[in-house]
Enzyme design. Structure first.
Site, PDB file in Angstrom:
ATOM      1  N   GLU A  59     -20.841  25.198  12.685  1.00  8.17           N
ATOM      2  CA  GLU A  59     -20.388  24.973  13.685  1.00  8.17           C
ATOM      3  C   GLU A  59     -21.444  25.307  14.340  1.00  8.17           C
ATOM      4  O   GLU A  59     -22.181  26.011  14.506  1.00  8.17           O
ATOM      5  CB  GLU A  59     -18.745  25.050  13.983  1.00  8.17           C
ATOM      6  CG  GLU A  59     -18.212  25.132  15.514  1.00  8.17           C
ATOM      7  CD  GLU A  59     -17.398  26.277  16.052  1.00  8.17           C
ATOM      8  OE1 GLU A  59     -16.347  25.974  17.265  1.00  8.17           O
ATOM      9  OE2 GLU A  59     -17.115  27.518  15.562  1.00  8.17           O
ATOM     10  N   LYS A 129     -11.198  20.323  14.919  1.00  9.88           N
ATOM     11  CA  LYS A 129     -10.932  21.475  15.431  1.00  9.88           C
ATOM     12  C   LYS A 129      -9.177  22.258  15.565  1.00  9.88           C
ATOM     13  O   LYS A 129      -9.532  21.383  17.150  1.00  9.88           O
ATOM     14  CB  LYS A 129     -11.418  22.367  16.277  1.00  9.88           C
ATOM     15  CG  LYS A 129     -11.514  24.139  15.612  1.00  9.88           C
ATOM     16  CD  LYS A 129     -12.471  24.925  16.687  1.00  9.88           C
ATOM     17  CE  LYS A 129     -12.222  25.701  15.743  1.00  9.88           C
ATOM     18  NZ  LYS A 129     -13.873  26.904  16.776  1.00  9.88           N
ATOM     19  N   CYS A 161     -14.011  27.079  11.937  1.00  6.25           N
ATOM     20  CA  CYS A 161     -14.186  28.448  12.684  1.00  6.25           C
ATOM     21  C   CYS A 161     -12.393  29.186  12.418  1.00  6.25           C
ATOM     22  O   CYS A 161     -11.930  29.329  11.346  1.00  6.25           O
ATOM     23  CB  CYS A 161     -15.182  28.947  13.572  1.00  6.25           C
ATOM     24  SG  CYS A 161     -15.364  29.856  14.708  1.00  6.25           S
TER      25      CYS A 161
END
Length: 328
Positions: A59, A129, A161
């Site tokens: 990322e 995300k 993440c």
């Protein structure tokens, strides 16, 4: 599973993860220069690991996360950045996972996007995300887990993440068929210990391969700890980088081994046992969902939110509403 090779076979998928040096970029021209640097990594990694089938970048590795200019660096998908990545995949005959932060979104703030590009240069997955890191990330949240067939038929699922801190997202991804969950992240100190452990936990509880690519180095705000890693479906580490920028590590993932485990394991087959509770005592096991919070969440999302807020906190908007007016 054996480790230490640079090869792969018809039954194994060769995977590399990159501790990419966090870029500090201020113009779109600098972003394009960085994309060519990423493409050079693809070339070099394939040269060094001839069995490579899939390379994974973290990322923020494409545009970085500039504290004030991030919006100026947003782009489209597909776009000039993804074409550079696609060409690198084509000329090396490999698949790649790349990051776009952010992808222009007509509905509002940009998306934080995970792109899987195949060895023909086609974008096979564009995952947004689902749980941007609050309170710092400005990205518009996605609303769907994604899984697709990857190299040699290995089923690949996407996480970005903070997503992986939510066990529900990883479990949902695996229940959609993922055999390898790829987590691209830009995680910084002081969360090093927790995030390294998390990869093994998510792999073990989901009987899934888990591959993490993380940033390393320092930008204008944070220091990133690296430790990109590849974890076996039994939770053991197959390969792991240190904390230095631009490290690359590699492992082979056996397709037949994970499918055999999911089909034939009894003890520790967490996926099967989730919906067949107590089948040693009850014929076929119990299958009704026993978790009251999840029942509430499905039937009454607002009530579920209120339950959560009683345990934790209210939103800033609610706090502002509850704040008494100043006495003049």
């Amino acid at each position: 599973m054996p480790v230490g090779s640079i090869s792969s076979s018809n039954d194994t998928v060769g995977v590399a993860v990159v501790n990419y040096q966090v870029p500090v970029l201020e113009t779109k021209e600098e972003v394009i220069e960085n994309c060519h640097r990423i493409a050079d990594f693809v070339d070099g990694t394939k040269l060094g690991y001839p069995g490579l089938d899939l390379i994974i970048f973290p990322e923020y590795s494409t545009q970085g996360f500039h504290p004030t200019k991030w919006k100026d660096l947003c782009t489209t998908v597909p776009g000039p950045e993804t074409e550079i990545f696609a060409e690198a995949c084509r000329r090396n005959n490999i698949w790649g996972v790349f990051s776009i932060t952010g992808e222009i979104n007509p509905k509002g703030n940009p998306y934080n996007s995970f792109l899987l590009i195949d060895n023909q240069g086609n974008i096979k997955m564009n995952y947004h995300k689902m749980n941007p890191w609050v309170p710092k990330e400005p990205w518009y949240p996605g609303n769907e887990t994604m899984v697709t067939e990857g190299p040699k038929g290995l089923m690949i699922g996407a996480n970005i993440c903070y997503d992986s801190n939510m066990p529900e997202i990883v479990r949902d991804t695996v229940m959609r068929g993922a055999e390898l969950v790829v987590r691209i992240q830009g995680y910084m100190y002081p969360s090093k210990e927790q995030q390294i452990k998390l990869a093994s936990i998510r792999a073990w509880e989901n009987l899934s391969y888990f591959a993490v690519a993380n940033m390393a180095g320092r930008d204008k705000v944070y220091s990133y700890f690296g430790h990109s890693n590849i974890v076996n479906f039994d939770g053991t580490t197959l390969a792991e980088c240190g904390s230095s920028p631009d490290e690359v590590t590699y492992a082979e993932l056996s397709i037949s081994a994970i499918r055999n485990a999911r089909k034939n394991w009894t003890a520790e087959n967490h996926l099967f046992n989730l919906t067949h509770r107590g089948y040693s005592a009850v014929p076929n096991g119990e299958f009704e969902i026993p978790y009251s919070f999840y029942k509430t969440w499905v039937d009454n999302p607002q009530q579920a939110r209120e339950i959560c807020e009683k345990l934790t906190r209210s939103t800033p908007e609610q706090q502002a509403e509850q704040k008494p007016e100043a006495i003049s």
